[in-house]
Design a protein around this motif. Structure first.
Motif, PDB file in Angstrom:
ATOM      1  N   GLN A   1       0.673  -1.343   0.156  1.00  0.00           N
ATOM      2  CA  GLN A   1       0.082   0.031  -0.244  1.00  0.00           C
ATOM      3  C   GLN A   1       0.967   0.928  -0.072  1.00  0.00           C
ATOM      4  OE1 GLN A   1      -3.258   0.128  -0.168  1.00  0.00           O
ATOM      5  NE2 GLN A   1      -3.128   2.474  -0.017  1.00  0.00           N
TER       6      GLN A   1
ATOM      7  N   ARG B   1       2.120   2.372  -3.636  1.00  0.00           N
ATOM      8  CA  ARG B   1       1.538   2.035  -4.227  1.00  0.00           C
ATOM      9  C   ARG B   1       0.280   3.393  -4.247  1.00  0.00           C
ATOM     10  NH1 ARG B   1      -2.960  -3.383  -4.247  1.00  0.00           N
ATOM     11  NH2 ARG B   1      -1.761  -4.385  -5.618  1.00  0.00           N
ATOM     12  N   GLU B   2       0.958   4.076  -2.849  1.00  0.00           N
ATOM     13  CA  GLU B   2       0.506   5.679  -3.083  1.00  0.00           C
ATOM     14  C   GLU B   2       1.648   6.677  -3.054  1.00  0.00           C
ATOM     15  OE1 GLU B   2      -0.320   5.329   1.678  1.00  0.00           O
ATOM     16  OE2 GLU B   2      -2.650   5.006   0.906  1.00  0.00           O
ATOM     17  N   ARG B   3       2.633   5.760  -3.245  1.00  0.00           N
ATOM     18  CA  ARG B   3       4.221   6.776  -3.595  1.00  0.00           C
ATOM     19  C   ARG B   3       4.308   6.645  -4.504  1.00  0.00           C
ATOM     20  NH1 ARG B   3       9.237   4.636   0.061  1.00  0.00           N
ATOM     21  NH2 ARG B   3       7.951   5.292   1.738  1.00  0.00           N
TER      22      ARG B   3
ATOM     23  N   PRO C   1       1.634   5.735  -7.948  1.00  0.00           N
ATOM     24  CA  PRO C   1       0.571   5.594  -8.141  1.00  0.00           C
ATOM     25  C   PRO C   1       0.420   5.391  -9.616  1.00  0.00           C
ATOM     26  CG  PRO C   1       0.625   8.077  -7.577  1.00  0.00           C
ATOM     27  CD  PRO C   1       2.317   7.586  -7.325  1.00  0.00           C
TER      28      PRO C   1
ATOM     29  N   ALA D   1       1.171   1.254  -9.529  1.00  0.00           N
ATOM     30  CA  ALA D   1       0.175   1.147  -8.987  1.00  0.00           C
ATOM     31  C   ALA D   1      -0.138  -0.568  -9.105  1.00  0.00           C
ATOM     32  CB  ALA D   1      -0.986   1.642  -8.105  1.00  0.00           C
TER      33      ALA D   1
END
Length: 412
Positions: free
Chosen positions: A185, A188-190, A192, A195
């Motif tokens: 997670q 995926r946030e870092r 995108p 992702a």
């Protein structure tokens, strides 16, 4: 059958890291799923400690190339000092110099369909990046755990080196894999834009290595032995409050204290454990034992009265690989970890509620007292948890990721 070039620092005969099992067992099971492994690892001189006990576990016929490599701190230091640039991103930067030409030679000779590299030695991704750029083969970057974090690495120059490597890997790898939901997670946030190319690929246990091991006599007759098998990191697995908890029990619940022995096997930081035992006057409850062979370590797990996990809150996005072996051992598990972290999540999913924060001595003492009173109350993994954590199953997932990476590369 397609081939994959697997770049991994941790590979037999290295001793002392449970991470070696990830690459070794992938190599064992990949042919069942249509992939032939080629191993590119480091020369054994680069390892702090070696053991021959797992060399026979390398599957017959697997090509293993041990590229030239040195440990900067041991081989290039003068009076204990060495230039910092020789240890960025890590002390095995010299491995890159040996592995790149060796890897290119393997690519020319054996024509792999994909490249895979595995952290936590950052140089492995550095090698993977170079080979990918020169061969244009699809690359799978196995991060396992987060690289550049808020407080790690502490050295700013090393941190920048880690950040550059992870940014390049997420941009250029066809896929990136992580061993925990929180790490997945986070990345995926870092990143995108990438992702959709990131996957969860957990650690596990290997059933074959447990074959022939049986539950034997207790480790200490008349005592309940809590076994921690593996490295005790001073920060990430800081055991201080465990020793404080034992001291509290010695003072307030002597009958409980007298029943407990905590055995540390292959902890590496033995002096730290011995010092804490002396400072808190709990030496009678502590055993600090040297490293033993891998299968001997598994057999010891089966004889323990409980298996101990230490994981600090600064590692909430990480899960000790040994936890899956603990689950397979089917022995009681006591998890000293942040209840909000991924380690606690896996423990609870296995049907276990014997959890206390690693930095909370009163909670640890209460957990130990409950265990002495009711050893199997909330401490045993479920059979469904055992069945779901096999490395053969993880390898099937890995093969699917490799297949996808090759398809994606063919479309580009």
């Amino acid at each position: 059958m397609k081939r994959v070039l697997m770049i991994a620092y941790h590979f037999p005969p290295i001793q002392g890291s449970s991470g070696v099992q990830r690459t070794l067992r992938f190599a064992r099971y990949l042919p069942e799923f249509g992939w032939e492994p080629i191993i590119l690892t480091a020369h054994p001189r680069a390892y702090d400690r070696t053991s021959a006990d797992q060399l026979d576990d390398i599957p017959n016929g697997v090509e293993v190339v041990r590229a030239q490599a040195w440990d900067t701190s041991r081989h290039f230091a003068v009076a204990g000092r060495y230039p910092g640039f020789l240890a960025r991103p890590d002390r095995w930067l010299s491995w890159w110099l040996g592995a790149v030409p060796a890897g290119l030679a393997l690519i020319r000779r054996l024509s792999p369909a994909a490249i895979w590299s595995s952290y936590p030695i950052a140089t492995a991704h550095h090698i993977g990046a170079t080979l990918q750029s020169r061969s244009r083969l699809p690359w799978v970057a196995d991060f396992r755990d987060p690289m550049a974090q808020d407080d790690y690495p502490e050295d700013p120059a090393v941190w920048r080196s880690f950040a550059r490597i992870e940014q390049h890997a997420t941009r250029h790898a066809a896929a990136a894999t992580f061993t925990t939901p929180s790490a997945l997670q986070l990345y995926r946030e870092r990143y995108p834009a990438q992702a959709d190319n990131m996957y969860l690929l957990e650690n596990g246990y290997d059933e074959e290595t447990f074959s022939g091991t049986t539950v034997g006599n207790p480790l200490n007759d008349g005592k309940l032995t809590l076994l921690h098998s593996g490295i005790v990191y001073p920060s990430e697995r800081d055991p201080t409050q465990l020793f404080v908890a034992l001291a509290r029990l010695r003072q307030s619940s002597r009958t409980v204290f007298d029943r407990i022995v905590v055995r540390f096997r292959a902890a590496v930081h033995d002096e730290l454990l011995q010092r804490l035992a002396r400072e808190h006057d709990v030496e009678q409850a502590i055993e600090v034992m040297p490293a033993i062979g891998y299968r001997d370590a598994l057999a010891e797990m089966l004889r323990a009265d409980a298996l101990l996990i230490l994981q600090a809150a600064n590692c909430n996005a990480q899960i000790p690989a040994k936890l899956y072996e603990y689950v397979r051992a089917r022995r009681p598990i006591l998890a000293l970890t942040d209840p909000a972290g991924d380690t606690a999540q896996v423990v609870r999913a296995a049907g276990i509620d014997s959890i206390a924060p690693l930095d909370d001595a009163p909670e640890i003492a209460a957990l130990l007292a409950r265990f002495v009173d009711r050893p199997i109350d909330g401490t045993l993994p479920t059979e469904s948890a055992v069945a779901g954590a096999s490395r053969r199953g993880r390898t099937a997932q890995f093969a699917q990721i490799l297949d996808s990476a090759v398809r994606t590369g063919a479309l580009q």
